[in-house]
Scaffold this active site. Structure first.
Site, PDB file in Angstrom:
ATOM      1  N   HIS A 101      20.739   1.374   9.946  1.00  0.00           N
ATOM      2  CA  HIS A 101      20.662   2.835  10.050  1.00  0.00           C
ATOM      3  C   HIS A 101      21.761   3.475   9.206  1.00  0.00           C
ATOM      4  O   HIS A 101      22.927   3.476   9.582  1.00  0.00           O
ATOM      5  CB  HIS A 101      20.777   3.249  11.536  1.00  0.00           C
ATOM      6  CG  HIS A 101      20.575   4.710  11.763  1.00  0.00           C
ATOM      7  ND1 HIS A 101      21.324   5.432  12.644  1.00  0.00           N
ATOM      8  CD2 HIS A 101      19.698   5.586  11.208  1.00  0.00           C
ATOM      9  CE1 HIS A 101      20.922   6.698  12.623  1.00  0.00           C
ATOM     10  NE2 HIS A 101      19.942   6.807  11.771  1.00  0.00           N
ATOM     11  N   GLU A 143      24.758   1.585  10.931  1.00  0.00           N
ATOM     12  CA  GLU A 143      24.582   0.948  12.239  1.00  0.00           C
ATOM     13  C   GLU A 143      23.624  -0.227  12.059  1.00  0.00           C
ATOM     14  O   GLU A 143      22.497  -0.045  11.589  1.00  0.00           O
ATOM     15  CB  GLU A 143      24.019   1.955  13.254  1.00  0.00           C
ATOM     16  CG  GLU A 143      25.024   3.046  13.606  1.00  0.00           C
ATOM     17  CD  GLU A 143      24.464   4.127  14.520  1.00  0.00           C
ATOM     18  OE1 GLU A 143      25.250   4.750  15.249  1.00  0.00           O
ATOM     19  OE2 GLU A 143      23.235   4.389  14.497  1.00  0.00           O
ATOM     20  N   ASN A 177      24.042   8.908  17.436  1.00  0.00           N
ATOM     21  CA  ASN A 177      23.138   9.927  17.981  1.00  0.00           C
ATOM     22  C   ASN A 177      23.143   9.964  19.505  1.00  0.00           C
ATOM     23  O   ASN A 177      22.620  10.890  20.110  1.00  0.00           O
ATOM     24  CB  ASN A 177      21.715   9.737  17.454  1.00  0.00           C
ATOM     25  CG  ASN A 177      21.587  10.301  16.050  1.00  0.00           C
ATOM     26  OD1 ASN A 177      22.376  11.146  15.627  1.00  0.00           O
ATOM     27  ND2 ASN A 177      20.600   9.821  15.301  1.00  0.00           N
TER      28      ASN A 177
HETATM   29  N1  LIG Z   1      17.077  12.480   7.029  1.00  0.00           N
HETATM   30  C1  LIG Z   1      18.064  11.957   7.721  1.00  0.00           C
HETATM   31  O1  LIG Z   1      19.106  12.580   7.932  1.00  0.00           O
HETATM   32  C2  LIG Z   1      17.947  10.552   8.253  1.00  0.00           C
HETATM   33  C3  LIG Z   1      19.113   9.848   8.574  1.00  0.00           C
HETATM   34  C4  LIG Z   1      19.017   8.524   9.006  1.00  0.00           C
HETATM   35  C5  LIG Z   1      17.762   7.948   9.158  1.00  0.00           C
HETATM   36  N2  LIG Z   1      16.639   8.680   8.880  1.00  0.00           N
HETATM   37  C6  LIG Z   1      15.337   7.979   9.011  1.00  0.00           C
HETATM   38  O2  LIG Z   1      14.930   7.567   7.712  1.00  0.00           O
HETATM   39  C7  LIG Z   1      13.498   7.603   7.627  1.00  0.00           C
HETATM   40  C8  LIG Z   1      13.095   8.489   6.450  1.00  0.00           C
HETATM   41  O3  LIG Z   1      13.622   9.787   6.634  1.00  0.00           O
HETATM   42  P1  LIG Z   1      13.744  10.821   5.416  1.00  0.00           P
HETATM   43  O4  LIG Z   1      14.550  11.961   5.935  1.00  0.00           O
HETATM   44  O5  LIG Z   1      14.185  10.120   4.188  1.00  0.00           O
HETATM   45  O6  LIG Z   1      12.219  11.290   5.249  1.00  0.00           O
HETATM   46  P2  LIG Z   1      11.526  11.951   3.983  1.00  0.00           P
HETATM   47  O7  LIG Z   1      10.383  12.731   4.531  1.00  0.00           O
HETATM   48  O8  LIG Z   1      12.515  12.641   3.108  1.00  0.00           O
HETATM   49  O9  LIG Z   1      10.949  10.693   3.170  1.00  0.00           O
HETATM   50  C9  LIG Z   1       9.967   9.830   3.664  1.00  0.00           C
HETATM   51  C10 LIG Z   1       9.174   9.280   2.464  1.00  0.00           C
HETATM   52  O10 LIG Z   1       8.323   8.237   2.950  1.00  0.00           O
HETATM   53  C11 LIG Z   1       7.065   8.353   2.299  1.00  0.00           C
HETATM   54  N3  LIG Z   1       6.075   7.703   3.167  1.00  0.00           N
HETATM   55  C12 LIG Z   1       5.581   8.152   4.340  1.00  0.00           C
HETATM   56  N4  LIG Z   1       4.746   7.242   4.861  1.00  0.00           N
HETATM   57  C13 LIG Z   1       4.722   6.184   4.001  1.00  0.00           C
HETATM   58  C14 LIG Z   1       4.065   4.921   4.012  1.00  0.00           C
HETATM   59  N5  LIG Z   1       3.256   4.556   5.000  1.00  0.00           N
HETATM   60  N6  LIG Z   1       4.307   4.082   2.977  1.00  0.00           N
HETATM   61  C15 LIG Z   1       5.130   4.427   1.960  1.00  0.00           C
HETATM   62  N7  LIG Z   1       5.771   5.610   1.915  1.00  0.00           N
HETATM   63  C16 LIG Z   1       5.578   6.473   2.916  1.00  0.00           C
HETATM   64  C17 LIG Z   1       6.846   9.830   2.110  1.00  0.00           C
HETATM   65  O11 LIG Z   1       5.942  10.089   1.058  1.00  0.00           O
HETATM   66  C18 LIG Z   1       8.269  10.313   1.792  1.00  0.00           C
HETATM   67  O12 LIG Z   1       8.540  10.329   0.412  1.00  0.00           O
HETATM   68  C19 LIG Z   1      12.992   8.062   8.982  1.00  0.00           C
HETATM   69  O13 LIG Z   1      12.715   6.932   9.754  1.00  0.00           O
HETATM   70  C20 LIG Z   1      14.193   8.812   9.552  1.00  0.00           C
HETATM   71  O14 LIG Z   1      14.204   8.815  10.966  1.00  0.00           O
HETATM   72  C21 LIG Z   1      16.693   9.948   8.405  1.00  0.00           C
END
Ligand SMILES: NC(=O)c1ccc[n+]([C@@H]2O[C@H](COP(=O)([O-])OP(=O)(O)OC[C@H]3O[C@@H](n4cnc5c(N)ncnc54)[C@H](O)[C@@H]3O)[C@@H](O)[C@H]2O)c1
Length: 387
Positions: free
Chosen positions: A141, A153, A191
């Site tokens: 994470h 993490e 979190n």
């Molecule tokens: N944004 C944050 O602050 C943060 C921090 C830590 C963890 N996360 C976790 O990271 C992950 C991504 O978050 P994010 O903020 O980068 O989201 P985001 O929406 O910016 O990006 C997600 C990407 O995944 C792609 N996608 C969706 N389904 C897909 C699939 N089946 N196969 C391939 N690509 C696919 C989408 O097109 C998109 O480009 C989530 O699990 C989120 O909980 C986010």
């Protein structure tokens, strides 16, 4: 030089693009995949602009920038990730979509490849269960923005192979990250432990202890970089409310994590924070921030209450063996920039002081939310410190 394993990153959004940059900066060839057409190309364009800025600031040579960018190649589909020794998933936060992906990945990569998820709120164990070999699945994470935030993490699920967490932590150190190992429990460390920073501040506002700028200022005066209301506006109240709600539900409605009606109304009103120009504060041009009302006694009451709840949360996470005392403190300083680790902070006055604060809050409010962790009580009785 030893050739580094290829790292696959799935999802080229906010997190995936950042993680790909980190892996490439550590010298790995990276394959970046995304289901949305053009997403990888967009991420690569953004990365080029980021690297150019680092070159302009002389933080990177132009040769290094070219090499880092050149190490990341687009993968046309998940099937192209077969040569990867490690795949990190950063797609949409949906358990069924993630399970489907891990089911597919299990049959695709080499037997000894590691499969990691960057999920913030889902169970690693549940995601791993979809994979043919759950022993190689783990949570990694990262925090946003991944290239800047040092914390990772490392979260083994119930079926994760012994020793994989240690191996991943070692790898993350090689990526110049600060890994902490934690149990697969809702919110992991940050979190979960950070919830009272927001929740208790919202409660004090609701009770009329002080207004928002006064609460923010009191906490900044003891070293927090931002006050809770400013920070919720930055994160987005929709996101912050959803995280609180998901942690509360995942803990079977534990009263300590109960979401705030004030924040729910804020979300319903569409005043989500900076991104909508208005949250708890207004960010429209020409509107200054409201002034705090300085009052040392009020400031002391605010910080005592928030710190008591944060310390209790960290102590309870230690009590329930979510992570070691060292990792709990590292997580809060390296993942959310707390000025000190909470357990080290507890030691400054001793556990007995914080138990008294919590007992007084519980007596006043009659709510279970303020009950001290059994560990904090035990430490208070024995006079022991965390470190
Ligand atoms: N944004 C944050 O602050 C943060 C921090 C830590 C963890 N996360 C976790 O990271 C992950 C991504 O978050 P994010 O903020 O980068 O989201 P985001 O929406 O910016 O990006 C997600 C990407 O995944 C792609 N996608 C969706 N389904 C897909 C699939 N089946 N196969 C391939 N690509 C696919 C989408 O097109 C998109 O480009 C989530 O699990 C989120 O909980 C986010």
């Amino acid at each position: 030089m030893e050739e580094k394993m290829t790292v696959g990153v799935i999802g080229a959004g906010t997190m995936g693009a950042g993680i790909a940059q980190v892996a490439a900066q550590a010298g790995h060839p990276v394959l970046l995949a995304d289901a949305r057409a053009g997403a990888v190309e967009k991420a690569l364009d953004t990365l080029r602009a980021t690297l150019d800025k680092l070159v302009a600031k002389q933080k990177l040579s132009s040769d290094e920038a070219v090499a880092i960018h050149g190490r990341i190649r687009p993968a046309a589909s998940v099937a192209d990730l077969a040569p990867c020794g490690l795949v990190i998933e950063a797609i949409v936060e949906d358990i069924n979509v993630k399970k489907q992906l891990f089911r597919e990945l299990g049959g695709l990569v080499a037997q000894d490849a590691i499969l990691a998820t960057n999920t913030s709120s889902l169970s690693i164990t549940a995601i791993a269960a979809a994979c043919r070999q759950p022993g190689r699945v783990i949570g990694l994470h990262f925090f946003n923005p991944a290239p800047l935030m040092p914390l990772v993490e490392v979260v083994p699920g119930m079926a994760t192979d012994d020793g994989l967490a240690i191996r991943c932590a070692e790898l993350m150190r090689g990526w110049r990250k600060v890994p902490v190992i934690c149990k697969d429990t809702p919110g992991f460390i940050v979190n979960r432990v950070a919830r009272p920073f927001y929740g208790e501040s919202l409660r004090m506002y609701e009770e009329g202890v002080a207004d928002m700028p006064t609460i923010d200022q009191a906490l900044k005066d003891i070293g927090f970089r931002m006050g809770p209301f400013e920070l919720m506006d930055l994160i987005g109240n929709d996101i912050n409310f959803a995280v609180t709600r998901s942690v509360w539900e995942a803990f079977f409605y534990e009263p300590r994590y109960k979401p705030s009606l004030t924040q729910q109304r804020q979300v319903e009103s569409g005043r989500l924070g900076r991104k909508t120009g208005r949250g708890y504060y207004s960010y429209e041009a020409g509107t200054g921030m409201p002034e705090a009302k300085p009052d040392p006694a009020v400031a002391e009451a605010i910080t005592r209450r928030v710190l008591a709840m944060l310390i209790n949360e960290a102590a309870d996470a230690l009590f329930l063996r979510v992570a070691s005392a060292r990792d709990l403190d590292l997580a809060m300083t390296k993942g959310v920039n707390y000025p000190k680790g909470l357990l080290a902070w507890a030691d400054e006055r001793g556990a007995a002081y914080w138990v008294d604060v919590l007992d007084a809050l519980q007596a006043e409010h009659g709510e279970d939310r303020y009950r001290p962790s059994p560990l904090l009580r035990r430490m208070a009785a024995s006079g022991l410190s965390f470190f």
